[in-house]
Motif scaffolding. Structure first.
Motif, PDB file in Angstrom:
ATOM      1  N   TYR A   6       0.959  -1.593   0.220  1.00 11.86           N
ATOM      2  CA  TYR A   6       0.315   0.208   0.293  1.00 11.86           C
ATOM      3  C   TYR A   6       1.498   1.223  -0.268  1.00 11.86           C
ATOM      4  N   TYR A   7       0.163   2.237  -0.683  1.00  5.75           N
ATOM      5  CA  TYR A   7       0.605   3.597  -0.639  1.00  5.75           C
ATOM      6  C   TYR A   7      -0.004   4.043  -0.037  1.00  5.75           C
ATOM      7  N   GLY A   8       0.116   5.016   0.507  1.00  5.95           N
ATOM      8  CA  GLY A   8      -1.747   4.769   1.776  1.00  5.95           C
ATOM      9  C   GLY A   8      -2.409   4.785   2.131  1.00  5.95           C
ATOM     10  N   ASP A   9      -3.365   4.840   1.662  1.00  5.08           N
ATOM     11  CA  ASP A   9      -4.971   4.373   1.561  1.00  5.08           C
ATOM     12  C   ASP A   9      -4.616   3.238   0.241  1.00  5.08           C
ATOM     13  N   PHE A  10      -4.138   3.481  -0.483  1.00  2.00           N
ATOM     14  CA  PHE A  10      -3.557   2.851  -2.597  1.00  2.00           C
ATOM     15  C   PHE A  10      -2.999   1.366  -2.411  1.00  2.00           C
ATOM     16  N   ARG A  11      -3.728   0.872  -2.827  1.00  2.00           N
ATOM     17  CA  ARG A  11      -3.303  -0.833  -2.436  1.00  2.00           C
ATOM     18  C   ARG A  11      -2.818  -1.395  -4.075  1.00  2.00           C
ATOM     19  N   ALA A  12      -1.504  -1.137  -3.662  1.00  2.00           N
ATOM     20  CA  ALA A  12      -0.762  -1.100  -5.712  1.00  2.00           C
ATOM     21  C   ALA A  12      -0.898  -2.400  -5.769  1.00  2.00           C
ATOM     22  N   VAL A  13      -0.665  -3.311  -5.171  1.00  2.00           N
ATOM     23  CA  VAL A  13      -0.582  -4.650  -5.809  1.00  2.00           C
ATOM     24  C   VAL A  13      -1.730  -5.668  -4.552  1.00  2.00           C
ATOM     25  N   GLY A  33       5.484  -7.630 -17.173  1.00  2.00           N
ATOM     26  CA  GLY A  33       3.537  -6.158 -17.193  1.00  2.00           C
ATOM     27  C   GLY A  33       3.690  -5.308 -17.571  1.00  2.00           C
ATOM     28  N   PRO A  34       2.579  -5.080 -17.721  1.00  2.00           N
ATOM     29  CA  PRO A  34       2.410  -2.963 -18.258  1.00  2.00           C
ATOM     30  C   PRO A  34       2.377  -2.383 -17.206  1.00  2.00           C
ATOM     31  N   SER A  35       2.913  -1.187 -17.972  1.00  2.00           N
ATOM     32  CA  SER A  35       3.324  -0.376 -17.104  1.00  2.00           C
ATOM     33  C   SER A  35       2.185   0.312 -15.431  1.00  2.00           C
ATOM     34  N   GLY A  36       2.798   0.142 -14.124  1.00  2.00           N
ATOM     35  CA  GLY A  36       1.816   0.223 -13.323  1.00  2.00           C
ATOM     36  C   GLY A  36       0.656  -0.641 -12.557  1.00  2.00           C
ATOM     37  N   CYS A  37       2.176  -1.903 -13.370  1.00  2.00           N
ATOM     38  CA  CYS A  37       1.386  -2.829 -12.990  1.00  2.00           C
ATOM     39  C   CYS A  37       1.843  -3.636 -11.336  1.00  2.00           C
ATOM     40  N   GLY A  38       2.839  -2.456 -10.914  1.00  2.00           N
ATOM     41  CA  GLY A  38       3.124  -3.226  -9.507  1.00  2.00           C
ATOM     42  C   GLY A  38       4.963  -3.728  -9.380  1.00  2.00           C
ATOM     43  N   LYS A  39       5.604  -3.391 -10.439  1.00  2.00           N
ATOM     44  CA  LYS A  39       6.894  -4.667 -10.525  1.00  2.00           C
ATOM     45  C   LYS A  39       7.666  -3.590  -9.742  1.00  2.00           C
ATOM     46  N   SER A  40       8.118  -2.756 -10.190  1.00  2.00           N
ATOM     47  CA  SER A  40       8.951  -2.185  -9.242  1.00  2.00           C
ATOM     48  C   SER A  40       8.423  -2.364  -7.885  1.00  2.00           C
ATOM     49  N   THR A  41       7.491  -2.206  -7.049  1.00  2.00           N
ATOM     50  CA  THR A  41       6.816  -2.313  -6.176  1.00  2.00           C
ATOM     51  C   THR A  41       6.989  -3.882  -5.544  1.00  2.00           C
ATOM     52  N   VAL A  42       7.092  -4.302  -6.384  1.00  2.00           N
ATOM     53  CA  VAL A  42       6.940  -5.497  -5.677  1.00  2.00           C
ATOM     54  C   VAL A  42       8.654  -5.833  -5.237  1.00  2.00           C
ATOM     55  N   LEU A  43       9.486  -5.229  -6.394  1.00  2.00           N
ATOM     56  CA  LEU A  43      10.280  -5.193  -6.631  1.00  2.00           C
ATOM     57  C   LEU A  43      11.435  -4.812  -5.269  1.00  2.00           C
ATOM     58  N   ARG A  44      10.726  -3.799  -4.808  1.00  2.00           N
ATOM     59  CA  ARG A  44      11.410  -3.094  -3.732  1.00  2.00           C
ATOM     60  C   ARG A  44      10.879  -3.377  -2.558  1.00  2.00           C
ATOM     61  N   SER A  45       9.525  -4.273  -2.764  1.00  2.00           N
ATOM     62  CA  SER A  45       9.045  -4.580  -0.578  1.00  2.00           C
ATOM     63  C   SER A  45      10.704  -5.918  -0.814  1.00  2.00           C
ATOM     64  N   LEU A  55      11.872   3.216   2.799  1.00  2.00           N
ATOM     65  CA  LEU A  55      11.821   4.667   2.874  1.00  2.00           C
ATOM     66  C   LEU A  55      11.051   5.241   1.607  1.00  2.00           C
ATOM     67  N   ILE A  56      10.360   5.078   1.586  1.00  2.00           N
ATOM     68  CA  ILE A  56       9.108   5.397   0.982  1.00  2.00           C
ATOM     69  C   ILE A  56       8.250   5.751   1.821  1.00  2.00           C
ATOM     70  N   PRO A  57       7.354   7.191   2.010  1.00  2.00           N
ATOM     71  CA  PRO A  57       6.766   7.840   3.314  1.00  2.00           C
ATOM     72  C   PRO A  57       5.310   6.691   3.359  1.00  2.00           C
ATOM     73  N   ASP A  73      16.352  -3.172 -11.118  1.00  2.00           N
ATOM     74  CA  ASP A  73      14.835  -2.798 -11.754  1.00  2.00           C
ATOM     75  C   ASP A  73      15.561  -1.622 -12.994  1.00  2.00           C
ATOM     76  N   GLU A  74      15.094  -2.564 -13.798  1.00  2.00           N
ATOM     77  CA  GLU A  74      15.540  -2.320 -15.401  1.00  2.00           C
ATOM     78  C   GLU A  74      16.383  -1.680 -15.383  1.00  2.00           C
ATOM     79  N   PRO A  75      17.217  -2.963 -15.495  1.00  2.00           N
ATOM     80  CA  PRO A  75      18.958  -1.954 -15.317  1.00  2.00           C
ATOM     81  C   PRO A  75      19.249  -1.562 -16.718  1.00  2.00           C
ATOM     82  N   THR A  82      11.922  -5.385 -16.200  1.00  2.00           N
ATOM     83  CA  THR A  82      12.219  -5.632 -17.028  1.00  2.00           C
ATOM     84  C   THR A  82      10.753  -5.266 -17.990  1.00  2.00           C
ATOM     85  N   HIS A  83      11.067  -4.137 -18.931  1.00  2.00           N
ATOM     86  CA  HIS A  83      10.550  -4.023 -20.458  1.00  2.00           C
ATOM     87  C   HIS A  83      10.233  -4.611 -21.045  1.00  2.00           C
ATOM     88  N   ASN A  84      11.426  -5.089 -21.916  1.00  2.00           N
ATOM     89  CA  ASN A  84      11.905  -5.520 -22.641  1.00  2.00           C
ATOM     90  C   ASN A  84      11.402  -7.332 -22.670  1.00  2.00           C
TER      91      ASN A  84
HETATM   92  N1  LIG Z   1       5.827   6.145  -4.329  1.00  2.00           N
HETATM   93  C1  LIG Z   1       4.301   5.835  -5.130  1.00  2.00           C
HETATM   94  N2  LIG Z   1       3.640   6.415  -4.168  1.00  2.00           N
HETATM   95  C2  LIG Z   1       2.252   6.671  -4.449  1.00  2.00           C
HETATM   96  N3  LIG Z   1       1.926   5.616  -5.562  1.00  2.00           N
HETATM   97  C3  LIG Z   1       2.786   4.806  -6.002  1.00  2.00           C
HETATM   98  C4  LIG Z   1       3.804   4.833  -5.738  1.00  2.00           C
HETATM   99  N4  LIG Z   1       5.526   3.838  -6.550  1.00  2.00           N
HETATM  100  C5  LIG Z   1       3.938   3.500  -7.305  1.00  2.00           C
HETATM  101  N5  LIG Z   1       3.379   4.009  -6.851  1.00  2.00           N
HETATM  102  C6  LIG Z   1       2.069   3.067  -7.868  1.00  2.00           C
HETATM  103  O1  LIG Z   1       1.607   2.047  -7.704  1.00  2.00           O
HETATM  104  C7  LIG Z   1       1.850   1.977  -9.107  1.00  2.00           C
HETATM  105  C8  LIG Z   1       2.352   0.840  -9.328  1.00  2.00           C
HETATM  106  O2  LIG Z   1       3.528   1.154 -10.164  1.00  2.00           O
HETATM  107  P1  LIG Z   1       5.205   0.912  -9.780  1.00  2.00           P
HETATM  108  O3  LIG Z   1       6.135   2.064 -10.343  1.00  2.00           O
HETATM  109  O4  LIG Z   1       5.701  -0.170  -9.125  1.00  2.00           O
HETATM  110  O5  LIG Z   1       4.462  -0.385 -11.445  1.00  2.00           O
HETATM  111  P2  LIG Z   1       5.277  -0.972 -12.421  1.00  2.00           P
HETATM  112  O6  LIG Z   1       4.461  -2.372 -13.170  1.00  2.00           O
HETATM  113  O7  LIG Z   1       6.952  -1.082 -12.028  1.00  2.00           O
HETATM  114  O8  LIG Z   1       4.888   0.579 -13.391  1.00  2.00           O
HETATM  115  P3  LIG Z   1       6.314   1.263 -14.821  1.00  2.00           P
HETATM  116  O9  LIG Z   1       6.730  -0.642 -15.363  1.00  2.00           O
HETATM  117  O10 LIG Z   1       6.222   1.807 -14.858  1.00  2.00           O
HETATM  118  O11 LIG Z   1       7.573   1.236 -13.860  1.00  2.00           O
HETATM  119  C9  LIG Z   1       0.974   3.035  -9.827  1.00  2.00           C
HETATM  120  O12 LIG Z   1       0.069   3.359  -9.683  1.00  2.00           O
HETATM  121  C10 LIG Z   1       2.014   3.623  -8.772  1.00  2.00           C
HETATM  122  O13 LIG Z   1       1.635   4.761  -9.252  1.00  2.00           O
END
Ligand SMILES: Nc1ncnc2c1ncn2[C@@H]1O[C@H](COP(=O)(O)OP(=O)(O)OP(=O)(O)O)[C@@H](O)[C@H]1O
Length: 311
Positions: free
Chosen positions: A64-71, A88-100, A107-109, A222-224, A253-255
């Motif tokens: 979650y980022y605040g109340d928003f469930r990203a993944v 997966g497509p942009s915004g599906c949470g790949k980087s979020t999962v990776l960082r977790s 480090l992200i409030p 992360d997309e190195p 990776t997007h590739n």
């Molecule tokens: N620091 C943040 N604060 C709030 N929302 C965030 C933050 N980082 C990511 N999000 C949101 O979380 C969701 C997943 O983002 P994330 O960057 O993990 O996706 P992604 O699949 O890696 O996207 P991309 O391929 O575009 O990099 C998106 O809706 C994004 O807007």
């Protein structure tokens, strides 16, 4: 949050023993090829022969980022000495999962992780785990090469110095790390020069050298290659194949060709609108051997994505 007064001694988990809990019936040490659900395991739909030994395991992980469930509720395991690609497509949470996976999200409030992420069976978000030690063992390389404004030598020596790594000879650590990142021959005569004088591809390999200098077991990428040209990309891909002999790698990776070329297993994520507020929440659609994902995916959404029909 961690309690620095009582850090779990993650160093008790030997890096050269990829799974010290193997055989321990109290610890889940098995990983799965398909998305793991208790039903799938019980029904025997997961072939044990194809299970890697897991170094990291995610069970019902939501971020979650605040109340928003990203993944939402990701369950997958990362096999030791494998390359796992998250696509997966942009915004599906790949980087979020990776960082977790190494608590970089701390480090992200406002970020919150539910479910369990275990490293050798140990919950990395447990109260008494030191996140700095987690990040030392599970290092990260970012999209844009980000060397410090220091010399090549000091970039590599920085991590061992600040983490207080015991080393009899820093020169050896620097050389070994630069060799490990396939950069030594190109920089051995200019170690005292600024890292900013290197090309983008060299800078990214320097960042990899900086990561391996502290002797992690897992490297998150992360997309190195997204900021690199095809030749520099090919060098990083070759390097990844070398590195996986000693490390476990997870790459976003997007590739898709890159995932198909380097990854042993691939996880396909997508984002779908949640009922109610319409937020697009990411989730894991399919996790399997890369060869299977790209030749015979089990879900239509995966097929549509890899064939370019969507995303
Ligand atoms: N620091 C943040 N604060 C709030 N929302 C965030 C933050 N980082 C990511 N999000 C949101 O979380 C969701 C997943 O983002 P994330 O960057 O993990 O996706 P992604 O699949 O890696 O996207 P991309 O391929 O575009 O990099 C998106 O809706 C994004 O807007």
């Amino acid at each position: 949050m961690s309690d620095p007064g009582h850090p779990v001694d993650l160093s008790a988990l030997a890096a050269d023993d990829p799974n010290p809990h193997a055989g321990d019936p109290t610890v889940n040490t098995t990983a799965t090829v398909t998305t793991r659900t208790p039903e799938a395991i019980q029904a025997g739909r997961i072939d044990p022969v194809e299970r890697p030994r897991a170094v990291l395991g995610c069970t019902d992980v939501s971020v979650y980022y605040g109340d928003f469930r990203a993944v939402n509720e990701v369950t997958m395991d990362i096999g030791v000495h494998e390359i796992t690609a998250l696509i997966g497509p942009s915004g599906c949470g790949k980087s979020t999962v990776l960082r977790s996976l190494n608590r970089m999200n701390d480090l992200i409030p406002g970020t919150r992780v539910t479910g369990t992420i275990s490293y050798h069976g140990q919950d990395i978000y447990a109260k008494d785990v030191d996140p700095i030690e987690v990040r030392r063992r599970i290092g990260m390389v970012f999209q844009k090469p980000n060397p410090f404004p220091k010399s090549i030598y000091d970039n590599v020596a920085y991590g061992p110095k600040v983490t207080g790594m015991k080393t009899s000879n820093m020169d050896d650590v620097v050389e070994e790390s630069l060799r490990g990142a396939a950069l030594w021959d190109e920089v051995k005569d200019k170690l005292k020069q600024s890292a900013y004088g290197l090309s983008g591809g060299q800078q990214q390999r320097l960042c990899i050298a900086r990561t391996i200098a502290v002797k992690p077991e897992v490297i998150l990428m992360d997309e190195p290659c997204s900021a690199l040209d095809p030749i520099a990309t090919a060098r990083i891909e070759d390097l990844m194949m070398e590195l996986k002999k000693d490390y476990t790698i997870v790459i976003v990776t997007h590739n898709m060709q890159q995932a198909a070329r380097v990854a042993d297993r691939t996880a396909f994520f997508t984002a779908e609108a949640a009922e109610g507020n319409g937020d697009r929440t990411g989730h894991l659609v399919e996790f399997d051997l890369t060869s299977k994902i790209f030749s015979n995916p089990g879900d239509n959404r995966t097929e549509d994505y890899i064939s370019g029909r969507f995303g």
